[in-house]
Design an enzyme around this catalytic site. Structure first.
Site, mmCIF file in Angstrom:
data_model
loop_
_atom_site.group_PDB
_atom_site.id
_atom_site.type_symbol
_atom_site.label_atom_id
_atom_site.label_comp_id
_atom_site.label_asym_id
_atom_site.label_seq_id
_atom_site.Cartn_x
_atom_site.Cartn_y
_atom_site.Cartn_z
ATOM 1 N N GLU A 105 0.824 -1.219 0.000
ATOM 2 C CA GLU A 105 0.000 0.000 0.000
ATOM 3 C C GLU A 105 0.861 1.273 0.000
ATOM 4 O O GLU A 105 1.331 1.706 1.052
ATOM 5 C CB GLU A 105 -0.914 0.006 1.230
ATOM 6 C CG GLU A 105 -1.813 1.236 1.300
ATOM 7 C CD GLU A 105 -2.771 1.233 2.494
ATOM 8 O OE1 GLU A 105 -2.672 0.333 3.350
ATOM 9 O OE2 GLU A 105 -3.606 2.145 2.569
ATOM 10 N N LYS A 157 -2.559 -2.090 -3.086
ATOM 11 C CA LYS A 157 -3.615 -1.256 -2.487
ATOM 12 C C LYS A 157 -3.255 0.202 -2.746
ATOM 13 O O LYS A 157 -2.568 0.842 -1.945
ATOM 14 C CB LYS A 157 -3.716 -1.549 -0.992
ATOM 15 C CG LYS A 157 -4.759 -0.708 -0.263
ATOM 16 C CD LYS A 157 -5.127 -1.325 1.077
ATOM 17 C CE LYS A 157 -6.006 -0.385 1.888
ATOM 18 N NZ LYS A 157 -6.653 -1.042 3.021
HETATM 19 P P1 13P Z 1 -9.306 3.776 4.395
HETATM 20 O O1 13P Z 1 -10.145 3.045 3.388
HETATM 21 O O2 13P Z 1 -10.081 4.362 5.517
HETATM 22 O O3 13P Z 1 -8.340 4.719 3.741
HETATM 23 O O4 13P Z 1 -8.422 2.678 5.134
HETATM 24 C C1 13P Z 1 -7.858 1.679 4.393
HETATM 25 C C2 13P Z 1 -6.603 1.276 5.019
HETATM 26 O O5 13P Z 1 -6.424 0.141 5.379
HETATM 27 C C3 13P Z 1 -5.546 2.276 5.147
HETATM 28 O O6 13P Z 1 -4.345 1.658 5.430
#
Ligand code: 13P
Length: 336
Positions: free
Chosen positions: A177, A219
């Site tokens: 991510e 992500k």
């Molecule tokens: P949000 O969808 O609230 O951004 O959170 C996702 C997430 O896991 C952030 O690391």
């Protein structure tokens, strides 16, 4: 590490119209969410709230994986079934947040580096024993005047790649991510430029670290105007810019892409995902891994009261279903 096993887990997380419930808020973060609904954050209240989420009837039709925090992975249902076992039996894969947070990057004011690599091999082995089959690590890239620096982007990409390699060694699918934050008044074009840089650095680092792309889930943020921008781009532009950016950097071998919601409203996050999937012909599963966009309506319905347990579950079911439909490009705003 078996490439096929990792790919099977990744596909189960985001294939067949399913997505991921991000319920991995750290104890301080869930405390802030509970404070907004005047609910005390205790080990018991956190357990009960998460139990409400995970045992929502029928949610497994749309949720293929759930990201947990360390405390939650060690907790059980009221009947004494460990959450990880409960989920696995229901067909939802349990995962675990393994980073220890974004900390100020020394020498680079306004920027962060995500920590958590020390001891990670040992922690992953324990998490596997506890039932986790995927993990999450979030890097944070801030847009600002003269930010981000190339150094920050590269340092975070390398940390993500080292994490991903360690996960695959442990037979755990890494969710990778690299979040470019929506905070600020920047334009969508600026977000596109920075997201391009973040993804380019990430995939170069993943290759250097010999990470198997068939066994990761990316992500990413959507390419979107800053939350404080005067003239925010419309959904069609967000969908188009996001797909253009992903197609430029994300190899077709990547098992799946699951967006973060990043501060978008629940409806916005669903509309954007649906538009992208309606455009068709994508090389990867294009799904969701939402935290706030799935949970905000649930917290609001629940408000810490046992009386609202069923309405809380109904709120989660609705958002999970609508995002599942958006994954297939089958959503319509009239369903709200
Ligand atoms: P949000 O969808 O609230 O951004 O959170 C996702 C997430 O896991 C952030 O690391």
């Amino acid at each position: 590490m078996n490439r096929n096993d990792l790919n099977a887990v990744a596909t189960a997380m985001v294939g067949s119209g399913k997505g991921i419930l991000a319920a991995d808020e750290s104890t301080p973060t869930i405390g802030k969410r509970f404070a907004l609904i005047d609910t005390e954050s205790t080990e018991a209240s956190r357990r009960r709230y998460r139990e409400m989420l995970f045992t929502t009837p029928g949610v497994e039709e749309y949720i293929g994986g759930v990201i947990l925090y360390d405390e939650t992975l060690r907790q059980s249902t009221s009947d004494g079934v460990p959450f990880a076992k409960y989920m696995a039996d229901a067909g939802m894969i349990p995962g675990i947040k393994v980073d220890t947070g974004a900390k100020p990057l020394a020498g680079f004011a306004g920027e962060t580096i995500t920590e958590g690599l020390d001891g990670l091999r040992e922690r992953l082995a324990e998490y596997y024993e506890l039932g986790a089959r995927f993990a999450k690590w979030r890097a944070v890239i801030n847009i600002g005047e003269n930010l981000p620096s190339d150094f920050c982007v590269q340092a975070n990409a390398r940390a993500l790649a080292r994490y991903a390699a360690l996960c695959q060694e442990a037979n755990i699918v890494p969710i990778v991510e690299p979040e470019v934050l929506m905070d600020g008044d920047h334009s969508i074009a600026r977000c596109e430029e920075v997201t391009n840089a973040a993804l380019a650095a990430l995939f170069a680092a993943l290759a250097e670290h010999k990470v198997v792309l068939e066994g990761i889930v990316l992500k990413p943020n959507m390419v979107i105007s800053g939350s404080g921008a005067a003239d925010r781009a419309a959904p069609a532009e967000v969908a188009e810019a996001t797909l253009r950016t992903l197609k430029a950097h994300v190899p077709a071998a990547v098992a799946g892409v699951a967006f973060l919601s990043g501060g978008q409203s629940p409806e916005e996050a669903t509309v954007h995902l649906d538009m992208m999937n309606k455009s068709g012909d994508l090389p990867w599963e294009l799904s969701f891994s939402y935290g706030r966009a799935l949970q905000a309506p649930v917290l609001d319905a629940w408000r810490g009261s046992e009386d609202n347990y069923a309405v809380g579950q109904a709120a989660l079911f609705k958002r999970a279903k609508l995002n599942g439909l958006a994954h297939g490009g089958q959503y319509d705003t009239s369903m709200e």
